[in-house]
Scaffold this active site. Sequence first.
Site, PDB file in Angstrom:
ATOM      1  N   ARG A  82      -3.180  22.135 -14.446  1.00 13.15           N
ATOM      2  CA  ARG A  82      -2.229  21.103 -14.880  1.00 13.15           C
ATOM      3  C   ARG A  82      -2.521  20.661 -16.315  1.00 13.15           C
ATOM      4  NH1 ARG A  82       0.420  16.208 -11.189  1.00 13.15           N
ATOM      5  NH2 ARG A  82       1.742  15.406 -12.851  1.00 13.15           N
ATOM      6  N   LYS A 124       7.133  23.002 -14.088  1.00  9.61           N
ATOM      7  CA  LYS A 124       6.276  21.858 -13.785  1.00  9.61           C
ATOM      8  C   LYS A 124       5.936  21.832 -12.293  1.00  9.61           C
ATOM      9  CE  LYS A 124       4.884  17.279 -14.632  1.00  9.61           C
ATOM     10  NZ  LYS A 124       5.010  16.019 -15.315  1.00  9.61           N
ATOM     11  N   HIS A 175       7.449   9.838 -28.415  1.00 12.06           N
ATOM     12  CA  HIS A 175       6.473  10.718 -27.767  1.00 12.06           C
ATOM     13  C   HIS A 175       6.814  12.203 -27.982  1.00 12.06           C
ATOM     14  CE1 HIS A 175       3.697  12.336 -24.826  1.00 12.06           C
ATOM     15  NE2 HIS A 175       4.703  12.949 -24.261  1.00 12.06           N
ATOM     16  N   GLU A 199       9.587  18.780 -24.789  1.00 10.06           N
ATOM     17  CA  GLU A 199       8.885  19.112 -23.535  1.00 10.06           C
ATOM     18  C   GLU A 199       9.489  20.359 -22.883  1.00 10.06           C
ATOM     19  OE1 GLU A 199       6.161  17.450 -22.787  1.00 10.06           O
ATOM     20  OE2 GLU A 199       6.374  15.386 -23.530  1.00 10.06           O
ATOM     21  N   HIS A 208      -0.458  17.758 -26.889  1.00  7.17           N
ATOM     22  CA  HIS A 208      -0.628  16.330 -26.593  1.00  7.17           C
ATOM     23  C   HIS A 208      -1.906  15.728 -27.157  1.00  7.17           C
ATOM     24  CE1 HIS A 208       2.864  16.962 -24.115  1.00  7.17           C
ATOM     25  NE2 HIS A 208       2.880  15.712 -23.707  1.00  7.17           N
ATOM     26  N   HIS A 232      -0.942  12.705 -29.156  1.00  8.31           N
ATOM     27  CA  HIS A 232      -1.376  11.351 -28.776  1.00  8.31           C
ATOM     28  C   HIS A 232      -2.056  10.644 -29.939  1.00  8.31           C
ATOM     29  CE1 HIS A 232      -1.403  12.215 -24.169  1.00  8.31           C
ATOM     30  NE2 HIS A 232      -0.243  11.760 -24.584  1.00  8.31           N
ATOM     31  N   ASN A 269      -0.616  19.686 -21.184  1.00  7.33           N
ATOM     32  CA  ASN A 269      -0.963  18.841 -22.326  1.00  7.33           C
ATOM     33  C   ASN A 269      -0.888  19.578 -23.656  1.00  7.33           C
ATOM     34  OD1 ASN A 269      -1.427  16.607 -20.732  1.00  7.33           O
ATOM     35  ND2 ASN A 269      -3.552  17.173 -20.342  1.00  7.33           N
ATOM     36  N   GLU A 318      -4.598  17.291 -11.341  1.00  9.82           N
ATOM     37  CA  GLU A 318      -5.086  17.721 -12.658  1.00  9.82           C
ATOM     38  C   GLU A 318      -6.591  17.928 -12.716  1.00  9.82           C
ATOM     39  OE1 GLU A 318      -3.089  15.907 -15.989  1.00  9.82           O
ATOM     40  OE2 GLU A 318      -4.675  16.515 -17.347  1.00  9.82           O
ATOM     41  N   ARG A 378       0.807  -1.230   0.000  1.00  9.93           N
ATOM     42  CA  ARG A 378       0.000   0.000   0.000  1.00  9.93           C
ATOM     43  C   ARG A 378       0.839   1.280   0.000  1.00  9.93           C
ATOM     44  NH1 ARG A 378      -2.602  -3.366   3.398  1.00  9.93           N
ATOM     45  NH2 ARG A 378      -4.481  -4.282   2.489  1.00  9.93           N
ATOM     46  N   LYS A 387       2.925  11.437 -11.164  1.00  8.28           N
ATOM     47  CA  LYS A 387       2.076  10.536 -11.958  1.00  8.28           C
ATOM     48  C   LYS A 387       2.867   9.266 -12.252  1.00  8.28           C
ATOM     49  CE  LYS A 387      -1.010  13.524 -14.646  1.00  8.28           C
ATOM     50  NZ  LYS A 387      -1.399  13.884 -16.011  1.00  8.28           N
TER      51      LYS A 387
HETATM   52  N1  LIG Z   1       4.638  10.294 -15.348  1.00  2.71           N
HETATM   53  C1  LIG Z   1       4.594  11.335 -16.138  1.00  2.71           C
HETATM   54  O1  LIG Z   1       4.198  12.426 -15.726  1.00  2.71           O
HETATM   55  C2  LIG Z   1       5.050  11.197 -17.557  1.00  2.71           C
HETATM   56  C3  LIG Z   1       5.244  12.338 -18.330  1.00  2.71           C
HETATM   57  C4  LIG Z   1       5.739  12.186 -19.616  1.00  2.71           C
HETATM   58  C5  LIG Z   1       6.026  10.922 -20.105  1.00  2.71           C
HETATM   59  N2  LIG Z   1       5.822   9.829 -19.329  1.00  2.71           N
HETATM   60  C6  LIG Z   1       6.149   8.484 -19.821  1.00  2.71           C
HETATM   61  O2  LIG Z   1       7.544   8.418 -20.043  1.00  2.71           O
HETATM   62  C7  LIG Z   1       7.800   7.406 -20.993  1.00  2.71           C
HETATM   63  C8  LIG Z   1       8.843   7.884 -21.965  1.00  2.71           C
HETATM   64  O3  LIG Z   1      10.022   8.189 -21.256  1.00  2.71           O
HETATM   65  P1  LIG Z   1      11.436   8.347 -21.987  1.00  2.71           P
HETATM   66  O4  LIG Z   1      11.284   9.199 -23.168  1.00  2.71           O
HETATM   67  O5  LIG Z   1      12.396   8.719 -20.942  1.00  2.71           O
HETATM   68  O6  LIG Z   1      11.683   6.883 -22.580  1.00  2.71           O
HETATM   69  P2  LIG Z   1      12.443   5.577 -22.050  1.00  2.71           P
HETATM   70  O7  LIG Z   1      12.369   5.433 -20.589  1.00  2.71           O
HETATM   71  O8  LIG Z   1      11.945   4.465 -22.890  1.00  2.71           O
HETATM   72  O9  LIG Z   1      13.965   5.880 -22.469  1.00  2.71           O
HETATM   73  C9  LIG Z   1      14.277   6.032 -23.828  1.00  2.71           C
HETATM   74  C10 LIG Z   1      15.450   5.132 -24.239  1.00  2.71           C
HETATM   75  O10 LIG Z   1      16.669   5.692 -23.768  1.00  2.71           O
HETATM   76  C11 LIG Z   1      17.412   4.738 -23.017  1.00  2.71           C
HETATM   77  N3  LIG Z   1      18.139   5.507 -22.006  1.00  2.71           N
HETATM   78  C12 LIG Z   1      17.631   6.065 -20.893  1.00  2.71           C
HETATM   79  N4  LIG Z   1      18.562   6.822 -20.290  1.00  2.71           N
HETATM   80  C13 LIG Z   1      19.683   6.730 -21.030  1.00  2.71           C
HETATM   81  C14 LIG Z   1      20.981   7.295 -20.930  1.00  2.71           C
HETATM   82  N5  LIG Z   1      21.292   8.161 -19.956  1.00  2.71           N
HETATM   83  N6  LIG Z   1      21.893   6.969 -21.867  1.00  2.71           N
HETATM   84  C15 LIG Z   1      21.577   6.130 -22.894  1.00  2.71           C
HETATM   85  N7  LIG Z   1      20.363   5.585 -23.049  1.00  2.71           N
HETATM   86  C16 LIG Z   1      19.428   5.874 -22.127  1.00  2.71           C
HETATM   87  C17 LIG Z   1      16.389   3.780 -22.491  1.00  2.71           C
HETATM   88  O11 LIG Z   1      16.950   2.516 -22.217  1.00  2.71           O
HETATM   89  C18 LIG Z   1      15.396   3.724 -23.657  1.00  2.71           C
HETATM   90  O12 LIG Z   1      15.871   2.828 -24.634  1.00  2.71           O
HETATM   91  C19 LIG Z   1       6.467   7.070 -21.653  1.00  2.71           C
HETATM   92  O13 LIG Z   1       6.045   5.815 -21.195  1.00  2.71           O
HETATM   93  C20 LIG Z   1       5.533   8.152 -21.144  1.00  2.71           C
HETATM   94  O14 LIG Z   1       4.205   7.704 -21.011  1.00  2.71           O
HETATM   95  C21 LIG Z   1       5.349   9.959 -18.074  1.00  2.71           C
HETATM   96 ZN   LIG Z   2       4.596  14.629 -23.012  1.00  3.13          ZN
END
Ligand SMILES: NC(=O)c1ccc[n+]([C@@H]2O[C@H](COP(=O)([O-])OP(=O)(O)OC[C@H]3O[C@@H](n4cnc5c(N)ncnc54)[C@H](O)[C@@H]3O)[C@@H](O)[C@H]2O)c1
Ligand SMILES: [Zn+2]
Length: 373
Positions: free
Chosen positions: A245, A231, A270, A189, A252, A256, A249, A241, A125, A147
């Site tokens: 917040r 942020k 993304h 972003e 987005h 999306h 988006n 949100e 939990r 999130k």
């Molecule tokens: N929680 C939130 O508020 C929020 C906001 C935006 C996006 N997201 C989520 O984030 C995700 C995307 O995140 P992302 O773009 O970081 O992608 P990711 O975590 O898939 O990383 C992208 C790639 O880079 C590699 N990588 C990571 N760090 C590295 C480094 N320092 N050196 C070399 N390679 C590295 C990873 O292994 C992966 O292959 C999506 O699932 C999205 O839904 C969440």
């Molecule tokens: Zn985004």
Amino acid sequence: MSRRIEKVPVALGERSYDILIGQGLLAESGALIGDVLRGRQAAIVTDDNVARLHLPSLQASLAKTDITHTAIVLPPGEATKSYASLATLCDRLLLANIERRDLVIALGGGVIGDLAGFAAAVLRRGVDFAQIPTTLLAQVDSSVGGKTGINSPLGKNLVGAFHQPRLVLADLDLLTTLPQREFAAGYAEVAKYGLLGDAPFFDWLEANVQAILDGDAKARMHAVKTSCEAKARVVAEDETETGVRALLNLGHTFGHALEAATGYSNRLLHGEAVAIGMVQAFRFSEWLGHCAKGMARRVAAHLAKAGLPVATAQIPGSLPPPHDLVAIMRQDKKAVAGRLTFILARAIGETFVARDVREEDVTAFLAADLAQA
Ligand SMILES: NC(=O)c1ccc[n+]([C@@H]2O[C@H](COP(=O)([O-])OP(=O)(O)OC[C@H]3O[C@@H](n4cnc5c(N)ncnc54)[C@H](O)[C@@H]3O)[C@@H](O)[C@H]2O)c1
Ligand SMILES: [Zn+2]
């Protein structure tokens, strides 16, 4: 070497925490984590790519403290944000005897942060959790705000929880190993924060984008810090949100739809979808008469300079027709009576939530936009 650590507080009452931004933070992470750790041990969750490059440094730093730790290494990629990975991860955390006051440390991009954060939210939990974001996207966006979640076969991020970390360590040095395409995707972003509410920051980005891409430490610090502050401000005002917040988006709703239409594949990351989506949001705002002509062109020129796609024509392969893209938006946003919610602009740095955009206007705009591209 003179070192500077910047601190961005996220003010959420008893759930408040700091984002620390700087160079060389991973090597000092043991002590910094020790400051927030309430229990005795930590479990590091990471992916193969990040483990190879950066896990040893984190482990070495923890080894200098009395924090016992284990590492759980998962496959990289969006597919890891699944029910199956969540089950595996939770069981491995239980096997490692992670208790509520122990710490789950997410070392990775948004995929690892979202999955590890959600596991921490539901395990026993709720156990403590810290983020060490390793992508630009994670440093300026996903690691801040609490999130967390995974994807369902029915859609992205549909299963999740709000669970704030106790600490975020954004080490700028980790970005040096990030592939250029991933860096650019995260940059979308960063630009978003200027576009949605901070015109002077967007001006600054226009003047400094090359330095940021080239790895200039001072420029990267300013970009990451300003983004985190933006942020943090929005999240502090509207944690779950219900209001402002939503401005985060920007780009987005269009983005999306494009991501869904391309199957969340390597065809379109993304951040790339958001870049195209932000240009479309400005074009749509001009088209509806909310915004002076020429703004969208300026937005596109800047994002293109960062190496981002800015038009749907740049997406490899074919796209569904406008009507189908709008159908995806309708599903995504649970439209009410033919009305969709969009973040629209009056100017660069001045955006608003429009909750009653008519579907036929979006379809007509997209038809014109896709024809023009
Ligand atoms: N929680 C939130 O508020 C929020 C906001 C935006 C996006 N997201 C989520 O984030 C995700 C995307 O995140 P992302 O773009 O970081 O992608 P990711 O975590 O898939 O990383 C992208 C790639 O880079 C590699 N990588 C990571 N760090 C590295 C480094 N320092 N050196 C070399 N390679 C590295 C990873 O292994 C992966 O292959 C999506 O699932 C999205 O839904 C969440
Ligand atoms: Zn985004």
